[in-house]
Design an enzyme around this catalytic site. Structure first.
Site, PDB file in Angstrom:
ATOM      1  N   ASP A  87       0.863  -1.182   0.000  1.00 50.62           N
ATOM      2  CA  ASP A  87       0.000   0.000   0.000  1.00 50.62           C
ATOM      3  C   ASP A  87       0.900   1.234   0.000  1.00 50.62           C
ATOM      4  O   ASP A  87       2.126   1.114   0.015  1.00 50.62           O
ATOM      5  CB  ASP A  87      -0.957  -0.029   1.192  1.00 50.62           C
ATOM      6  CG  ASP A  87      -0.230  -0.002   2.524  1.00 50.62           C
ATOM      7  OD1 ASP A  87       1.006   0.094   2.542  1.00 50.62           O
ATOM      8  OD2 ASP A  87      -0.910  -0.088   3.562  1.00 50.62           O
ATOM      9  N   ASP A 275      -8.181  -7.623   0.850  1.00 46.05           N
ATOM     10  CA  ASP A 275      -7.182  -7.995   1.850  1.00 46.05           C
ATOM     11  C   ASP A 275      -7.760  -7.638   3.210  1.00 46.05           C
ATOM     12  O   ASP A 275      -8.636  -6.775   3.302  1.00 46.05           O
ATOM     13  CB  ASP A 275      -5.899  -7.181   1.657  1.00 46.05           C
ATOM     14  CG  ASP A 275      -6.077  -5.735   2.099  1.00 46.05           C
ATOM     15  OD1 ASP A 275      -6.612  -4.943   1.302  1.00 46.05           O
ATOM     16  OD2 ASP A 275      -5.717  -5.393   3.252  1.00 46.05           O
ATOM     17  N   CYS A 325     -12.150 -29.256   6.541  1.00 49.18           N
ATOM     18  CA  CYS A 325     -11.255 -28.138   6.204  1.00 49.18           C
ATOM     19  C   CYS A 325      -9.921 -28.737   5.766  1.00 49.18           C
ATOM     20  O   CYS A 325      -9.405 -29.659   6.408  1.00 49.18           O
ATOM     21  CB  CYS A 325     -11.046 -27.232   7.416  1.00 49.18           C
ATOM     22  SG  CYS A 325      -9.789 -25.946   7.135  1.00 49.18           S
ATOM     23  N   CYS A 327      -7.019 -27.176   5.631  1.00 48.76           N
ATOM     24  CA  CYS A 327      -5.844 -26.442   6.115  1.00 48.76           C
ATOM     25  C   CYS A 327      -4.911 -27.415   6.835  1.00 48.76           C
ATOM     26  O   CYS A 327      -5.329 -28.491   7.260  1.00 48.76           O
ATOM     27  CB  CYS A 327      -6.253 -25.301   7.048  1.00 48.76           C
ATOM     28  SG  CYS A 327      -6.451 -25.759   8.781  1.00 48.76           S
ATOM     29  N   CYS A 330      -6.113 -28.517  10.488  1.00 44.76           N
ATOM     30  CA  CYS A 330      -7.221 -29.468  10.540  1.00 44.76           C
ATOM     31  C   CYS A 330      -6.809 -30.834   9.970  1.00 44.76           C
ATOM     32  O   CYS A 330      -7.170 -31.866  10.515  1.00 44.76           O
ATOM     33  CB  CYS A 330      -8.434 -28.915   9.787  1.00 44.76           C
ATOM     34  SG  CYS A 330      -9.179 -27.490  10.615  1.00 44.76           S
ATOM     35  N   HIS A 357      -5.294 -21.866   9.919  1.00 49.10           N
ATOM     36  CA  HIS A 357      -6.691 -22.209   9.617  1.00 49.10           C
ATOM     37  C   HIS A 357      -7.446 -21.003   9.057  1.00 49.10           C
ATOM     38  O   HIS A 357      -8.117 -21.109   8.032  1.00 49.10           O
ATOM     39  CB  HIS A 357      -7.404 -22.739  10.869  1.00 49.10           C
ATOM     40  CG  HIS A 357      -8.885 -22.907  10.680  1.00 49.10           C
ATOM     41  ND1 HIS A 357      -9.433 -24.014  10.064  1.00 49.10           N
ATOM     42  CD2 HIS A 357      -9.924 -22.078  10.984  1.00 49.10           C
ATOM     43  CE1 HIS A 357     -10.753 -23.868  10.005  1.00 49.10           C
ATOM     44  NE2 HIS A 357     -11.079 -22.699  10.554  1.00 49.10           N
TER      45      HIS A 357
HETATM   46 ZN   LIG Z   1      -8.708 -25.729   9.151  1.00 50.16          ZN
END
Ligand SMILES: [Zn+2]
Length: 376
Positions: A87, A275, A325, A327, A330, A357
């Protein structure tokens, strides 16, 4: 290679940069001080994030843009080596460095802004030209024009003054960017995005959209206090200006993406990039995203789409944060019960596992929306 954006007929798109391609719509995790808090570069790659945002104001103050330039630019410095956006520093000089009563200590004049560092109170000055030069040294693939982020509750007369000044600054940014060869200090191409301001005034927003869209920017951002804080206001504003925006440039809502349903709504409204610091900040505070897109909407059994891991209901819970999930946290088998314990004990590993996550969750929502758009 020059920055190139291609929009497909289904609304999805691709941004090509010297550090790789980015599929849009895209969620960009925020790496304020050249780090997405609690995550290392490998963790970020694991979330499948395609582009990371860093803040010019913070890196200017520490370690300084010269250091980052000598270290090979911000992407190399943080060992990410992928696409990045910085930015302009404009938002922070107006919102940080406040006085004892919360008043802004920055002073704006036609040339630029004088502000006090939130770190040590030292006085500094940004101008459109210096913002371009600092961003040139930082070396991101996408840089932003230096603008004045106007608050919502402010006299119309001031909005007018600020908008006119922002437009003069936009032209000065373009000039300096061209003078710098549209390149970073490291030699990679830099795309420059213009920013639409105008507070909550419809006429001024429309005028700003026409003005910024007519200039040779590579992309267009919607800025202002509303964006990122007031989803209804943001959607209304997009409605006002949507038909005035160019179709062949990526559109970016700055700072928007706190709640999962925001992502779904903003992509449906035609936005390509967004963002937010919230996914990592919320994670650190124990709020973990939970829910899924059903049909056209994001739905969750937890309010605001987040579960509070500190809740005693989770202390003996063997299930992952969210079943299904993908990720790392998980998939690897970390349970809610264990995360509840880590959070309550303020163990450092909690911050990483929770942030992984939440970032992956937002990145995946954008991926799922892309897949839906392509299937239509
Ligand atoms: Zn997750």
């Amino acid at each position: 290679m020059a920055f190139k954006f291609t929009r497909n007929s289904d609304g999805t798109g691709t941004m090509e940069t010297d550090h790789g391609a980015v599929q849009t719509p895209v969620f960009m995790p925020v790496g304020t001080a050249a780090t997405v808090k609690a995550l290392d570069a490998q963790d970020i790659r694991e979330t499948k994030a395609e582009i990371v945002l860093a803040n010019t104001y913070h890196l200017f103050l520490r370690p300084g843009e010269q250091t980052v330039a000598e270290m090979g630019g911000v992407a190399k410095f943080m060992n990410w080596n992928g696409p990045m956006l910085t930015d302009s520093g404009g938002f922070q000089v107006f919102s940080l460095g406040l006085g004892a009563k919360g008043e802004s200590l920055s002073k704006i004049d036609e040339e630029g802004v004088t502000f006090k560092s939130h770190l040590d109170g030292a006085r500094h000055r940004f101008t459109p030209e210096s913002s371009m030069d600092i961003q040139r040294d930082l070396g991101a693939d996408i840089i932003m024009a230096f603008d004045e982020c106007t608050p919502d509750k402010i006299e119309k007369k001031y909005v007018r003054e600020a908008l006119d000044r922002t437009h003069r600054w936009a032209e000065r940014c373009l000039k300096q960017w061209e003078k710098n060869g549209k390149q970073s200090a490291q030699g990679n191409q830099q795309a420059l995005f213009g920013i639409i301001q105008g507070s909550t005034d419809r006429e001024m927003r429309e005028e700003a959209t026409k003005f910024i869209s007519a200039l040779p920017f590579d992309g267009i951002a919607l800025g202002g206090e509303t964006v990122g804080y007031n989803m209804e206001g943001t959607l209304e504003m997009i409605e006002w200006v949507r038909d005035l925006l160019p179709k062949d440039k990526p559109i970016y809502t700055m700072g928007l993406g706190r709640d999962p349903d925001n992502i779904v709504e903003i992509i449906k409204a035609g936005i390509d990039m967004f963002d937010c610091v919230a996914p990592t900040r919320l994670a650190r505070n124990g709020a973990l995203y939970y829910g899924e897109i059903r049909g056209e909407k994001f739905e969750s059994e937890f309010s605001n789409g987040r579960l509070n891991i500190s809740n005693t209901q989770f202390d003996k819970d063997k299930s992952p944060i969210m079943e299904g999930c993908d990720c790392y946290t998980c998939r690897a088998g970390y349970s809610r019960g264990y995360l509840n314990h880590l959070y309550r004990s303020k163990e450092l590993s909690y911050y990483r596992l929770a942030s992984i996550h939440n970032v992956r969750f937002m990145v995946r929502l954008a991926e799922e929306m892309r897949t839906k758009m392509k299937a239509k």
